[in-house]
Structure formats: structure tokens, C-alpha cells
Design an enzyme around this catalytic site. Structure first.
Site, mmCIF file in Angstrom:
data_model
loop_
_atom_site.group_PDB
_atom_site.id
_atom_site.type_symbol
_atom_site.label_atom_id
_atom_site.label_comp_id
_atom_site.label_asym_id
_atom_site.label_seq_id
_atom_site.Cartn_x
_atom_site.Cartn_y
_atom_site.Cartn_z
ATOM 1 C CB SER A 6 -19.873 -3.600 15.695
ATOM 2 O OG SER A 6 -19.218 -5.013 15.473
ATOM 3 C CG ASP A 131 -20.408 -5.671 18.829
ATOM 4 O OD1 ASP A 131 -20.741 -4.775 18.785
ATOM 5 O OD2 ASP A 131 -20.307 -6.488 17.936
#
Length: 271
Positions: A6, A131
Site C-alpha cells: 500500500s 489493497d
């Protein structure tokens, strides 16, 4: 080897290209408010933020750089919701790792940072991604496994520096007050889910590496900082915390990671 997930992947990829930390920090400070800018016309049933602002900022920093342009080994986890499979993007640091050589870093970073509720899934090729933190918020275990399998490193010779993006003091609402249709409750659930996964990896990595696992992590009040807080005060707190941690851990980092022989240059493996 550098691994990141991320927002950590953005930092990891920049460092792997040789971009100075000062420039990376500037990217966040200069673009945070725009990336997390609210639009009153966006429906509550869609992502909170428009991911085009994030891509615009990444394009400026990374341009058309490919993962093959990295100067160190790089590992970035993502989750492909089209195939319902975890995916890990890697440099060609071992035999057989040729799949990702032509992949643009911007696409990989957009895929790994598409946090649910905050950004819509990132469409790339024939798939959609969300994510990588859903399964690898702390990618330490992936780096360790990659080291002992693909790179053939001996476990007792591996040292690992793990730097978190801070933790919040947030806790889930009491069960009888939790509402799955409440956006704030769902956001808190996602944040706690990320934290719990990260803590598990921290404990297992420490078990595997013992005193060769070094973790830098700060717990901050969620009223002051959170994933999408971009107020001047919040940014000031994050920067001050980073400077404090850097000063406190400088000697350890220098002694453990910067004063011994390393490879002169990372040379990608060629089949």
C-alpha cells in the site's frame, strides 16, 4: 531486498529506484490534501476518494519506470479480486522471475494501494485489484520467505528492518453498537483488520529471526492521525514523529544495516 504494501509500497518502490527520501516525503506533503479531497457529490455507496488524484501524483514521481528499472530487489503484494488470488510483484532477482519485467511501477502501486472504502478497485489489464494490506499489511514474512527460498539465503544470516506507518489507538465499537451499514464503523473495522494482521506478522517474524528482527512502530491517537487525515496539524504530528523515530533509531540502523559489506550492485537475474 525492499518490500512494501500500500502506501509502504510507494516508499519502497521509490527507494528501490534510488529516489531520495526527501523527495518521497515531499510527494506526500504536496499531494495529500488533493489525493484525499472530499467531493460532496460522490455517493455514499462508492469509494470515498477519486483515485485519479493518486495516480496523477504517482505519475509525476515514477513516470514510465518499470519494476525492471529498480536498483534493489523489490517485492510488492496486491490482491486480485477478479481471480480472488493474492499476487506479489517482484524484480527478477531469481531464476524464473520474468513475469513482471515490463510492468509499470505506477500500475503496481495503484493496485496495492486501492484501500476498500477509500478508493475504488484499480482496473489493470483484465483484472481489478485492491489493497495488498488485506493479506500482507506487514510484508516482513513475504520478504523472509523470498530470501530463504528464491534467494537461497540462510535464515540465521538474515536481518530485517521493519518500519510501520504507525498504528492508531482505535478500537472497534462495542458489538451491540456495531453497524455494518455505517461507514465510520466499516472504516474502523478495516483499520483494525490491517493492524491485527500486521501484529501477527510482527510476532512470527520476531520468532523466526529473534534479535535480528528490528521493528520501528509508533502508536498514535486516532483523533490526531489516520489513513486519510491531511490537516496541517496531523501532517505536523506525523513529520515530528518520523524525525523523533529517526533520531532514536539512527545508531541501531547504522550499526546493524549500514556498516557491513553488501553487494556492490544488484544485478537482475537473466535466464
Amino acid at each position: 531486498m525492499i518490500a512494501g504494501t500500500s502506501t509502504g509500497a510507494i516508499v519502497a518502490a521509490a527507494l528501490a529506484l534510488g529516489i531520495k527520501a526527501e523527495k518521497i516525503c515531499g510527494m506526500y506533503l504536496d499531494n495529500a490534501k488533493e489525493i484525499f479531497s472530499k467531493n460532496i457529490f460522490r455517493s455514499i455507496f462508492v469509494a470515498k476518494y477519486d483515485n485519479r488524484n493518486l495516480k496523477k501524483a504517482l505519475d509525476v514521481v515514477f513516470g514510465n519506470s518499470l519494476i525492471d528499472n529498480c536498483k534493489t530487489r523489490l517485492i510488492i503484494p496486491t490482491f486480485n479480486i477478479t481471480t480472488s488470488k493474492n499476487e506479489v510483484y517482484k524484480t527478477s532477482h531469481a531464476k524464473g522471475l520474468r513475469r513482471d519485467l515490463d510492468k509499470k511501477l505506477v500500475d503496481i502501486l495503484m493496485a496495492t494501494s486501492a484501500a476498500p472504502l477509500y478508493f475504488k478497485p484499480y482496473e489493470w489489464g483484465n483484472s481489478k485489484y485492491i489493497d495488498g494490506g488485506l493479506w500482507a499489511n506487514n510484508p516482513s514474512h513475504i520478504a523472509i520467505l523470498e530470501g530463504i527460498t528464491r534467494c537461497k539465503w540462510e535464515l540465521d544470516k538474515i536481518k530485517l528492518l521493519s518500519i510501520s506507518c504507525t498504528e492508531n489507538t482505535s478500537s472497534l465499537p462495542k458489538y451491540n453498537n456495531f453497524n455494518f451499514w455505517n461507514i465510520k464503523s466499516l472504516k474502523k473495522l478495516i483499520e483494525v483488520f490491517f493492524q491485527s494482521g500486521s501484529q501477527y506478522v510482527e510476532h512470527t517474524s520476531e520468532f523466526l529471526l529473534k534479535d535480528r528482527y528490528f521493528r520501528i512502530n509508533t502508536v498514535l491517537a486516532d483523533k490526531l492521525v489516520s489513513l486519510d487525515k491531511t490537516s496541517t496539524n496531523s501532517m505536523r504530528i506525523l513529520c515530528a514523529n518520523a524525525e523523533k523515530e529517526a533520531a532514536y533509531n539512527h545508531e541501531m540502523i547504522n550499526d546493524q544495516f549500514l556498516t557491513h559489506e553488501t553487494e556492490e550492485k544488484f544485478i537482475p537475474y537473466k535466464d
